[in-house]
Design an enzyme around this catalytic site. Structure first.
Site, PDB file in Angstrom:
ATOM      1  N   HIS A  25      -3.179 -14.007  -4.767  1.00  0.00           N
ATOM      2  CA  HIS A  25      -4.587 -14.378  -4.863  1.00  0.00           C
ATOM      3  C   HIS A  25      -4.929 -15.099  -3.566  1.00  0.00           C
ATOM      4  O   HIS A  25      -4.577 -16.263  -3.364  1.00  0.00           O
ATOM      5  CB  HIS A  25      -4.797 -15.282  -6.079  1.00  0.00           C
ATOM      6  CG  HIS A  25      -6.224 -15.485  -6.459  1.00  0.00           C
ATOM      7  ND1 HIS A  25      -7.000 -14.483  -7.009  1.00  0.00           N
ATOM      8  CD2 HIS A  25      -7.042 -16.575  -6.361  1.00  0.00           C
ATOM      9  CE1 HIS A  25      -8.214 -14.951  -7.252  1.00  0.00           C
ATOM     10  NE2 HIS A  25      -8.257 -16.209  -6.853  1.00  0.00           N
ATOM     11  N   GLU A  74     -20.942 -18.488  -1.928  1.00  0.00           N
ATOM     12  CA  GLU A  74     -20.518 -19.758  -2.523  1.00  0.00           C
ATOM     13  C   GLU A  74     -19.838 -20.652  -1.496  1.00  0.00           C
ATOM     14  O   GLU A  74     -18.937 -20.221  -0.784  1.00  0.00           O
ATOM     15  CB  GLU A  74     -19.558 -19.459  -3.681  1.00  0.00           C
ATOM     16  CG  GLU A  74     -19.113 -20.666  -4.479  1.00  0.00           C
ATOM     17  CD  GLU A  74     -18.297 -20.267  -5.699  1.00  0.00           C
ATOM     18  OE1 GLU A  74     -17.640 -21.148  -6.273  1.00  0.00           O
ATOM     19  OE2 GLU A  74     -18.320 -19.079  -6.070  1.00  0.00           O
ATOM     20  N   LYS A  90     -16.462 -11.162  -7.262  1.00  0.00           N
ATOM     21  CA  LYS A  90     -16.494 -12.158  -6.198  1.00  0.00           C
ATOM     22  C   LYS A  90     -15.406 -11.822  -5.182  1.00  0.00           C
ATOM     23  O   LYS A  90     -14.252 -11.584  -5.556  1.00  0.00           O
ATOM     24  CB  LYS A  90     -16.259 -13.566  -6.751  1.00  0.00           C
ATOM     25  CG  LYS A  90     -16.195 -14.632  -5.672  1.00  0.00           C
ATOM     26  CD  LYS A  90     -15.625 -15.939  -6.179  1.00  0.00           C
ATOM     27  CE  LYS A  90     -16.626 -16.691  -6.996  1.00  0.00           C
ATOM     28  NZ  LYS A  90     -16.140 -18.056  -7.330  1.00  0.00           N
ATOM     29  N   ASP A 140     -20.145 -25.491  -4.763  1.00  0.00           N
ATOM     30  CA  ASP A 140     -18.975 -25.491  -5.638  1.00  0.00           C
ATOM     31  C   ASP A 140     -18.136 -26.742  -5.398  1.00  0.00           C
ATOM     32  O   ASP A 140     -18.256 -27.733  -6.110  1.00  0.00           O
ATOM     33  CB  ASP A 140     -18.148 -24.231  -5.414  1.00  0.00           C
ATOM     34  CG  ASP A 140     -16.849 -24.220  -6.229  1.00  0.00           C
ATOM     35  OD1 ASP A 140     -16.704 -25.066  -7.131  1.00  0.00           O
ATOM     36  OD2 ASP A 140     -15.984 -23.384  -5.960  1.00  0.00           O
ATOM     37  N   ASP A 170     -17.204 -15.823  -1.849  1.00  0.00           N
ATOM     38  CA  ASP A 170     -16.805 -17.233  -1.855  1.00  0.00           C
ATOM     39  C   ASP A 170     -16.031 -17.523  -0.570  1.00  0.00           C
ATOM     40  O   ASP A 170     -14.991 -16.916  -0.299  1.00  0.00           O
ATOM     41  CB  ASP A 170     -15.928 -17.523  -3.081  1.00  0.00           C
ATOM     42  CG  ASP A 170     -15.649 -19.004  -3.260  1.00  0.00           C
ATOM     43  OD1 ASP A 170     -16.146 -19.818  -2.455  1.00  0.00           O
ATOM     44  OD2 ASP A 170     -14.929 -19.358  -4.211  1.00  0.00           O
ATOM     45  N   LYS A 219     -17.835 -26.573 -12.992  1.00  0.00           N
ATOM     46  CA  LYS A 219     -16.455 -26.494 -13.468  1.00  0.00           C
ATOM     47  C   LYS A 219     -16.151 -27.739 -14.290  1.00  0.00           C
ATOM     48  O   LYS A 219     -16.388 -28.860 -13.832  1.00  0.00           O
ATOM     49  CB  LYS A 219     -15.481 -26.397 -12.290  1.00  0.00           C
ATOM     50  CG  LYS A 219     -15.681 -25.159 -11.433  1.00  0.00           C
ATOM     51  CD  LYS A 219     -14.742 -25.145 -10.248  1.00  0.00           C
ATOM     52  CE  LYS A 219     -14.904 -23.875  -9.424  1.00  0.00           C
ATOM     53  NZ  LYS A 219     -14.038 -23.859  -8.225  1.00  0.00           N
ATOM     54  N   LYS A 246     -13.194 -13.119  -1.992  1.00  0.00           N
ATOM     55  CA  LYS A 246     -12.725 -14.295  -1.282  1.00  0.00           C
ATOM     56  C   LYS A 246     -12.625 -13.974   0.204  1.00  0.00           C
ATOM     57  O   LYS A 246     -11.917 -13.043   0.602  1.00  0.00           O
ATOM     58  CB  LYS A 246     -11.357 -14.733  -1.813  1.00  0.00           C
ATOM     59  CG  LYS A 246     -11.376 -15.276  -3.237  1.00  0.00           C
ATOM     60  CD  LYS A 246     -11.985 -16.670  -3.289  1.00  0.00           C
ATOM     61  CE  LYS A 246     -11.818 -17.301  -4.668  1.00  0.00           C
ATOM     62  NZ  LYS A 246     -12.370 -18.668  -4.734  1.00  0.00           N
ATOM     63  N   GLU A 251     -17.087 -17.032 -14.303  1.00  0.00           N
ATOM     64  CA  GLU A 251     -15.872 -16.455 -13.727  1.00  0.00           C
ATOM     65  C   GLU A 251     -14.652 -16.961 -14.510  1.00  0.00           C
ATOM     66  O   GLU A 251     -13.605 -17.268 -13.948  1.00  0.00           O
ATOM     67  CB  GLU A 251     -15.747 -16.797 -12.241  1.00  0.00           C
ATOM     68  CG  GLU A 251     -15.703 -18.279 -11.932  1.00  0.00           C
ATOM     69  CD  GLU A 251     -15.428 -18.576 -10.467  1.00  0.00           C
ATOM     70  OE1 GLU A 251     -15.485 -17.654  -9.638  1.00  0.00           O
ATOM     71  OE2 GLU A 251     -15.142 -19.753 -10.160  1.00  0.00           O
TER      72      GLU A 251
END
Length: 382
Positions: free
Chosen positions: A20, A222, A165, A247, A196, A271, A167, A325
């Protein structure tokens, strides 16, 4: 009075299904701090504290979360009324400065325990759910355009996700734009694409980046610049049609109010862990809603425990303009719940049952617990 008798913590390490890739780290494993609060009547409540990428993402790590709970929060609230969640969370807030993820994990466990004793889901304790399922995005973060396209097409075919999304931020802006553009062209109008940056760009790069992303047809970007640069984020949000979301800059209601006051963003990624728990996260939501900003249910890549807790809160929110998400459990090679959360028809569905609505699979917990002997290796090296 039902008292808080003890608080136990443990760290489990869950391997991911693939690397990731974020701007600051590549994750091949997620470390989760599981919290169990034991009450004097024999009932229990579970919570979760999860950080992203260790200390490369933020100020808390699995080890610091566990230490803050065991050394400071637990001694402060043991012996308190277990049904008085607000009193206990406020005591915990005084016991530690910052440490929102640690405080969130304990608060979630307190809510879970209260819900189980009353036989009610947390959503009911917060006024009642208005949704049983929420639109859920998937993050494409392999770093390889062709792999990401294949992954997105598979998700669309399976009706699991239709918002993706990407990255970015680890490569040059020009290369990131080429990567995003290739994926957007392949998916066309079949999916919504957001990006993001995880604070990786400076203002000069962000100006070029937002212009390029807007031209490509990306719907939202983001946290393109560092969280401390609130005036810069405000300038970007006022300069482009593409939506700009805050964020990492949102560490609770105070940050939310300051961003809303100067219109530093078009949307909030809310979050529960970053906010400090379900209660302060609900305040962030209220501030964003009152300011007319879009809302998005964000994730710290929690397992099923933290994801279920977040679902309990976000199911009570009338409109989440950018969806959620809350895909964390899907990123791991294994699930630690006896009954995994249900993902279907582009949504993640609210679990049934009291408290958070989920139960831990103790055999899985024992296997993935840090330091536990294992028959097969599960940790993947970077």
């Amino acid at each position: 009075m039902i008292k808080i008798d003890a608080i136990d913590t443990q760290i489990i390490d869950l391997p991911t299904i693939r690397g990731h890739v974020l701007s600051m780290a590549t994750m091949t494993e997620q470390s989760v701090v599981l919290v169990e609060v034991l009450f004097s009547d024999g009932s229990t409540g579970i919570g979760e504290g999860t950080a992203i990428g260790g200390l490369s993402y933020g100020a808390e790590s699995p080890e610091s979360i566990q230490s803050a709970i065991e050394t400071y929060i637990a001694p402060a609230i043991i012996g308190m009324d277990g049904d008085a969640v607000n009193a206990a969370r406020l005591r915990a807030q005084k016991a530690v400065v910052g440490n929102p993820i640690a405080r969130c994990a304990v608060e979630n466990a307190l809510w879970d325990g209260l819900g189980k004793r009353l036989g009610l889901p947390i959503s009911t304790l917060m006024g009642g759910a208005v949704h049983t399922g929420l639109e859920v995005a998937w993050t494409l973060a392999s770093g390889d355009s062709d792999k990401d396209i294949a992954e997105a097409l598979e998700m669309l075919e399976r009706r699991r996700h239709r918002q993706f999304k990407l990255k970015v931020g680890k490569r040059a802006v020009r290369d990131d734009l080429a990567h995003v553009g290739k994926i957007k062209a392949a998916l066309g109008d079949k999916a919504v694409i957001t990006v993001d940056v995880n604070q990786a760009w400076d203002m000069h790069s962000a100006r070029w980046g937002l212009k390029g992303l807007q031209d490509i047809g990306v719907a939202m970007v983001e946290q393109p610049i560092p969280a401390v640069q609130r005036s810069g984020l405000s300038m970007l949000s006022k300069s482009y049609e593409i939506a700009v979301m805050a964020d990492e800059a949102l560490r609770g209601p105070e940050d939310a109010l300051n961003h809303a006051r100067c219109h530093a963003a078009d949307a909030f990624a809310v979050k529960i862990a970053q906010s400090g728990g379900l209660s302060p996260a609900s305040e962030v939501i209220a501030i964003g809603k009152a300011a007319g900003l879009g809302l998005y249910a964000g994730t710290m890549l929690e397992s099923g425990v933290g994801t279920a807790a977040a679902l309990q809160l976000f199911s009570t929110v009338e409109t989440l303009q950018w969806g959620t998400e809350l895909f964390g459990p899907l990123l791991f090679k294994d699930d630690i719940l006896t009954t995994p959360l249900r993902y279907a028809d582009f949504q993640v569905h609210l679990p049934e049952g009291p408290g958070c609505g989920v139960t831990l699979d103790q055999d899985k917990i024992k296997f993935y617990r840090r330091g536990a002997p294992r028959q097969t290796p599960v940790k993947v090296s970077v």
